[in-house]
Design a protein around this motif. Sequence first.
Motif, PDB file in Angstrom:
ATOM      1  N   GLN A   1       0.812  -1.210   0.000  1.00 15.12           N
ATOM      2  CA  GLN A   1       0.000   0.000   0.000  1.00 15.12           C
ATOM      3  C   GLN A   1       0.851   1.268   0.000  1.00 15.12           C
ATOM      4  OE1 GLN A   1      -2.906  -0.989  -0.919  1.00 15.12           O
ATOM      5  NE2 GLN A   1      -4.207  -0.462   0.828  1.00 15.12           N
ATOM      6  N   VAL A   2       2.101   1.129   0.405  1.00 18.05           N
ATOM      7  CA  VAL A   2       2.991   2.273   0.529  1.00 18.05           C
ATOM      8  C   VAL A   2       4.282   2.034  -0.252  1.00 18.05           C
ATOM      9  CG1 VAL A   2       4.334   3.684   2.125  1.00 18.05           C
ATOM     10  CG2 VAL A   2       2.066   2.886   2.784  1.00 18.05           C
ATOM     11  N   GLN A   3       4.711   3.056  -0.951  1.00 22.83           N
ATOM     12  CA  GLN A   3       5.986   3.025  -1.638  1.00 22.83           C
ATOM     13  C   GLN A   3       6.898   4.090  -1.041  1.00 22.83           C
ATOM     14  OE1 GLN A   3       4.924   3.480  -5.803  1.00 22.83           O
ATOM     15  NE2 GLN A   3       5.011   1.262  -6.092  1.00 22.83           N
ATOM     16  N   LEU A   4       8.180   3.769  -0.927  1.00 22.72           N
ATOM     17  CA  LEU A   4       9.144   4.662  -0.318  1.00 22.72           C
ATOM     18  C   LEU A   4      10.286   4.934  -1.287  1.00 22.72           C
ATOM     19  CD1 LEU A   4       8.024   2.384   1.839  1.00 22.72           C
ATOM     20  CD2 LEU A   4       9.533   3.589   3.421  1.00 22.72           C
ATOM     21  N   VAL A   5      10.706   6.189  -1.357  1.00 19.59           N
ATOM     22  CA  VAL A   5      11.778   6.582  -2.254  1.00 19.59           C
ATOM     23  C   VAL A   5      12.787   7.433  -1.489  1.00 19.59           C
ATOM     24  CG1 VAL A   5      12.398   7.743  -4.380  1.00 19.59           C
ATOM     25  CG2 VAL A   5      10.226   6.530  -4.219  1.00 19.59           C
ATOM     26  N   GLU A   6      14.047   6.969  -1.445  1.00 20.17           N
ATOM     27  CA  GLU A   6      15.108   7.692  -0.760  1.00 20.17           C
ATOM     28  C   GLU A   6      15.868   8.600  -1.720  1.00 20.17           C
ATOM     29  OE1 GLU A   6      15.272   3.343   0.849  1.00 20.17           O
ATOM     30  OE2 GLU A   6      15.009   4.364  -1.077  1.00 20.17           O
ATOM     31  N   SER A   7      16.476   9.632  -1.156  1.00 21.51           N
ATOM     32  CA  SER A   7      17.333  10.518  -1.922  1.00 21.51           C
ATOM     33  C   SER A   7      18.308  11.207  -0.970  1.00 21.51           C
ATOM     34  CB  SER A   7      16.516  11.562  -2.686  1.00 21.51           C
ATOM     35  OG  SER A   7      15.815  12.413  -1.793  1.00 21.51           O
ATOM     36  N   GLY A   8      19.333  11.830  -1.527  1.00 17.39           N
ATOM     37  CA  GLY A   8      20.269  12.598  -0.731  1.00 17.39           C
ATOM     38  C   GLY A   8      21.613  11.950  -0.503  1.00 17.39           C
ATOM     39  N   GLY A   9      21.794  10.722  -0.953  1.00 11.22           N
ATOM     40  CA  GLY A   9      23.067  10.055  -0.791  1.00 11.22           C
ATOM     41  C   GLY A   9      24.133  10.683  -1.672  1.00 11.22           C
ATOM     42  N   GLY A  10      25.377  10.335  -1.383  1.00 12.28           N
ATOM     43  CA  GLY A  10      26.482  10.866  -2.151  1.00 12.28           C
ATOM     44  C   GLY A  10      27.801  10.535  -1.510  1.00 12.28           C
ATOM     45  N   SER A  11      28.841  11.188  -1.983  1.00 12.21           N
ATOM     46  CA  SER A  11      30.189  10.995  -1.472  1.00 12.21           C
ATOM     47  C   SER A  11      30.628  12.226  -0.701  1.00 12.21           C
ATOM     48  CB  SER A  11      31.153  10.718  -2.628  1.00 12.21           C
ATOM     49  OG  SER A  11      32.458  10.503  -2.146  1.00 12.21           O
ATOM     50  N   VAL A  12      31.219  12.003   0.465  1.00 16.63           N
ATOM     51  CA  VAL A  12      31.652  13.102   1.316  1.00 16.63           C
ATOM     52  C   VAL A  12      32.902  12.687   2.084  1.00 16.63           C
ATOM     53  CG1 VAL A  12      30.220  12.365   3.258  1.00 16.63           C
ATOM     54  CG2 VAL A  12      30.869  14.776   3.042  1.00 16.63           C
ATOM     55  N   GLN A  13      33.720  13.648   2.438  1.00 15.95           N
ATOM     56  CA  GLN A  13      34.903  13.362   3.236  1.00 15.95           C
ATOM     57  C   GLN A  13      34.544  13.215   4.704  1.00 15.95           C
ATOM     58  OE1 GLN A  13      37.838  16.413   2.459  1.00 15.95           O
ATOM     59  NE2 GLN A  13      38.519  15.416   0.585  1.00 15.95           N
ATOM     60  N   ALA A  14      35.373  12.492   5.435  1.00 21.90           N
ATOM     61  CA  ALA A  14      35.156  12.313   6.863  1.00 21.90           C
ATOM     62  C   ALA A  14      35.007  13.663   7.555  1.00 21.90           C
ATOM     63  CB  ALA A  14      36.315  11.530   7.471  1.00 21.90           C
ATOM     64  N   GLY A  15      34.021  13.728   8.438  1.00 20.13           N
ATOM     65  CA  GLY A  15      33.735  14.968   9.132  1.00 20.13           C
ATOM     66  C   GLY A  15      32.660  15.801   8.470  1.00 20.13           C
ATOM     67  N   GLY A  16      32.294  15.428   7.259  1.00 19.88           N
ATOM     68  CA  GLY A  16      31.273  16.149   6.528  1.00 19.88           C
ATOM     69  C   GLY A  16      29.873  15.724   6.903  1.00 19.88           C
ATOM     70  N   SER A  17      28.897  16.290   6.192  1.00 20.01           N
ATOM     71  CA  SER A  17      27.494  16.033   6.496  1.00 20.01           C
ATOM     72  C   SER A  17      26.704  15.708   5.238  1.00 20.01           C
ATOM     73  CB  SER A  17      26.866  17.253   7.175  1.00 20.01           C
ATOM     74  OG  SER A  17      27.501  17.555   8.401  1.00 20.01           O
ATOM     75  N   LEU A  18      25.647  14.953   5.432  1.00 21.69           N
ATOM     76  CA  LEU A  18      24.685  14.651   4.384  1.00 21.69           C
ATOM     77  C   LEU A  18      23.305  14.609   5.008  1.00 21.69           C
ATOM     78  CD1 LEU A  18      26.338  11.776   2.291  1.00 21.69           C
ATOM     79  CD2 LEU A  18      25.878  14.104   1.503  1.00 21.69           C
ATOM     80  N   ARG A  19      22.304  14.893   4.203  1.00 24.91           N
ATOM     81  CA  ARG A  19      20.929  14.809   4.656  1.00 24.91           C
ATOM     82  C   ARG A  19      20.155  13.910   3.708  1.00 24.91           C
ATOM     83  NH1 ARG A  19      17.775  17.823   8.122  1.00 24.91           N
ATOM     84  NH2 ARG A  19      15.509  17.746   7.752  1.00 24.91           N
ATOM     85  N   LEU A  20      19.655  12.809   4.235  1.00 24.80           N
ATOM     86  CA  LEU A  20      18.861  11.878   3.459  1.00 24.80           C
ATOM     87  C   LEU A  20      17.381  12.163   3.654  1.00 24.80           C
ATOM     88  CD1 LEU A  20      20.702   8.513   4.249  1.00 24.80           C
ATOM     89  CD2 LEU A  20      21.255  10.240   2.518  1.00 24.80           C
ATOM     90  N   SER A  21      16.610  11.946   2.604  1.00 22.47           N
ATOM     91  CA  SER A  21      15.174  12.133   2.678  1.00 22.47           C
ATOM     92  C   SER A  21      14.468  10.911   2.119  1.00 22.47           C
ATOM     93  CB  SER A  21      14.738  13.377   1.899  1.00 22.47           C
ATOM     94  OG  SER A  21      15.247  14.555   2.481  1.00 22.47           O
ATOM     95  N   CYS A  22      13.303  10.630   2.654  1.00 23.52           N
ATOM     96  CA  CYS A  22      12.486   9.528   2.193  1.00 23.52           C
ATOM     97  C   CYS A  22      11.057  10.018   2.042  1.00 23.52           C
ATOM     98  CB  CYS A  22      12.548   8.360   3.177  1.00 23.52           C
ATOM     99  SG  CYS A  22      11.542   6.931   2.706  1.00 23.52           S
ATOM    100  N   VAL A  23      10.508   9.846   0.856  1.00 25.73           N
ATOM    101  CA  VAL A  23       9.134  10.236   0.589  1.00 25.73           C
ATOM    102  C   VAL A  23       8.259   8.986   0.584  1.00 25.73           C
ATOM    103  CG1 VAL A  23       7.555  11.377  -0.998  1.00 25.73           C
ATOM    104  CG2 VAL A  23       9.905  12.187  -0.789  1.00 25.73           C
ATOM    105  N   PHE A  24       7.155   9.056   1.299  1.00 31.01           N
ATOM    106  CA  PHE A  24       6.220   7.953   1.383  1.00 31.01           C
ATOM    107  C   PHE A  24       5.024   8.237   0.483  1.00 31.01           C
ATOM    108  CE2 PHE A  24       8.762   7.820   5.093  1.00 31.01           C
ATOM    109  CZ  PHE A  24       8.836   6.487   5.488  1.00 31.01           C
ATOM    110  N   PHE A  25       4.772   7.342  -0.455  1.00 25.20           N
ATOM    111  CA  PHE A  25       3.634   7.468  -1.356  1.00 25.20           C
ATOM    112  C   PHE A  25       2.551   6.491  -0.934  1.00 25.20           C
ATOM    113  CE2 PHE A  25       7.302   8.851  -3.784  1.00 25.20           C
ATOM    114  CZ  PHE A  25       6.853  10.029  -4.348  1.00 25.20           C
ATOM    115  N   GLY A  26       1.361   7.005  -0.718  1.00 29.00           N
ATOM    116  CA  GLY A  26       0.249   6.179  -0.284  1.00 29.00           C
ATOM    117  C   GLY A  26      -0.126   6.485   1.158  1.00 29.00           C
TER     118      GLY A  26
END
Length: 125
Positions: A1-26
């Motif tokens: 009933q629900v689909q999930l899609v992630e985004s925001g991944g990537g490559s970063v050096q140690a000490g850096g930051s990333l923000r991942l997001s997940c959208v829920f459909f349904g």
Amino acid sequence: QVQLVESGGGSVQAGGSLRLSCVFFGYTYYYNCMGWFRQAPGKGREGVAAIYTNNGYPYYADSVKGRFTIAQDKAKNTVSLQMNNLKPEDTAMYYCAAGAQSWTRALVVGAYTHWGQGTQVTVSS
């Protein structure tokens, strides 16, 4: 009933930051827990962070506590994972998930029933 899609991944050096997001459909009203999990090559999938939707209480693996923050935006039907002070050992494929289990199993991989396809996070020295 629900689909999930992630985004925001990537490559970063140690000490850096990333923000991942997940959208829920349904419809998401059925699911009490929403979480983030990761799997490195040759290793099993492990819980990283989860949030109990009833009260918004977060749960974290000891390895990321103090560095990662999970949050839910109900209006946008998304859940995010802010990752700060990243380390090489954080390198993995990250997945978001939804489940209807109790908060006592918020970080249990087998308790989740719906999964996204994953987004790669690579942290270099």
